[in-house]
Design a protein around this motif. Structure first.
Motif, PDB file in Angstrom:
ATOM      1  N   GLN A  43      -4.228  14.290   2.183  1.00 50.94           N
ATOM      2  CA  GLN A  43      -3.523  13.154   2.784  1.00 50.94           C
ATOM      3  C   GLN A  43      -2.959  12.244   1.686  1.00 50.94           C
ATOM      4  O   GLN A  43      -1.830  11.775   1.769  1.00 50.94           O
ATOM      5  N   HIS A  69       0.908  11.137   0.822  1.00 45.36           N
ATOM      6  CA  HIS A  69       1.381   9.752   0.664  1.00 45.36           C
ATOM      7  C   HIS A  69       2.173   9.596  -0.642  1.00 45.36           C
ATOM      8  O   HIS A  69       3.235   8.975  -0.662  1.00 45.36           O
ATOM      9  N   MET A 116      -9.247   3.943   1.903  1.00 46.57           N
ATOM     10  CA  MET A 116      -8.558   5.092   1.335  1.00 46.57           C
ATOM     11  C   MET A 116      -9.516   6.036   0.615  1.00 46.57           C
ATOM     12  O   MET A 116      -9.199   7.195   0.394  1.00 46.57           O
ATOM     13  N   GLU A 149       0.788   3.731   1.950  1.00 44.49           N
ATOM     14  CA  GLU A 149       1.200   4.207   3.277  1.00 44.49           C
ATOM     15  C   GLU A 149       2.505   3.562   3.748  1.00 44.49           C
ATOM     16  O   GLU A 149       3.344   4.222   4.345  1.00 44.49           O
ATOM     17  N   SER A 150       2.673   2.266   3.493  1.00 43.80           N
ATOM     18  CA  SER A 150       3.859   1.561   4.013  1.00 43.80           C
ATOM     19  C   SER A 150       5.047   1.583   3.055  1.00 43.80           C
ATOM     20  O   SER A 150       6.149   1.193   3.429  1.00 43.80           O
ATOM     21  N   ASP A 194       0.835  -1.200   0.000  1.00 40.00           N
ATOM     22  CA  ASP A 194       0.000   0.000   0.000  1.00 40.00           C
ATOM     23  C   ASP A 194       0.867   1.246   0.000  1.00 40.00           C
ATOM     24  O   ASP A 194       2.057   1.199   0.294  1.00 40.00           O
ATOM     25  N   CYS A 241     -10.056   8.790   2.738  1.00 36.01           N
ATOM     26  CA  CYS A 241      -8.855   9.601   2.969  1.00 36.01           C
ATOM     27  C   CYS A 241      -9.003  10.936   2.241  1.00 36.01           C
ATOM     28  O   CYS A 241      -9.485  10.973   1.104  1.00 36.01           O
TER      29      CYS A 241
END
Length: 197
Positions: free
Chosen positions: A117, A121, A110, A71-72, A69, A113
């Motif tokens: 944001q 990312h 998401m 985010e990671s 993803d 989201c």
């Protein structure tokens, strides 16, 4: 020899999701010539299905890092910087940022989201890739001054970013990267730089 002589950085702006087949064909050409490819994507299963290579060649010359993803991904890129030796000095690195953005836009969590944001990312992913690329290029320079080509795959449509944010993202992280919208032209440019006939 300067860093600029050893690293050719490209952006491929795609207009559809059908780019994966062309990307797989380019990677396949490299692997068949025993050149190392490192592919960073959220589409590992889809990409793996497209390779008509024997598993020995794939495991020896092709490394696919599946990032789960958006985010990671920056953390995964940091882990790579600590373990750059495991990549066996790639000749071609492909960062499929487009797959991460599509995956994020389709995920229900998401979709809640905020746009700002999501833009953050994307910027963090871009920054972490550029940082990783520079560290790897510097280490390669110290070794054998071997050329490394990198491709960042992005959408032609800036969404979820505004056109101004998209332009800023490219200006901040990918300034000077050669930009292509025709994959055949990009592919031939890269193949020529690596001495393919």
């Amino acid at each position: 020899m300067s860093l600029g002589d050893c690293v050719n950085n490209f952006i491929y702006l795609t207009g559809s999701e059908d780019y994966a087949l062309n990307l797989a064909k380019l990677c396949e050409r490299f692997v068949l010539k025993e050149k190392r490819v490192f592919l960073i994507t959220s589409r590992q299963r889809e990409m793996a299905k497209r390779f008509a290579l024997n598993s020995q060649s794939c495991s020896k010359y092709l490394a696919i890092l599946q990032v789960l993803d958006v985010e990671s991904t920056p953390n995964r890129m940091l882990e790579l910087q600590d373990n750059a030796e495991s990549l066996r000095s790639p000749d071609l690195i492909v960062f499929d940022l487009q797959s991460l953005v599509l995956e994020a836009l389709l995920r229900p969590v998401m979709q809640q989201c905020s746009t700002s944001q999501m833009v953050r990312h994307i910027a963090k992913c871009s920054a972490s890739f550029v940082n990783y690329r520079e560290i790897l290029a510097s280490s390669e320079l110290q070794k054998a001054a071997k050329p490394i080509d990198t491709i960042v795959v992005m959408s032609q449509e800036p969404y979820p970013m505004s056109p101004a944010q998209f332009k800023l993202l490219i200006g901040l992280y990918f300034h000077g990267n050669e930009c292509h919208t025709n994959f055949a032209q990009l592919s031939s440019r890269i193949l020529v730089s690596h001495g393919f006939d």
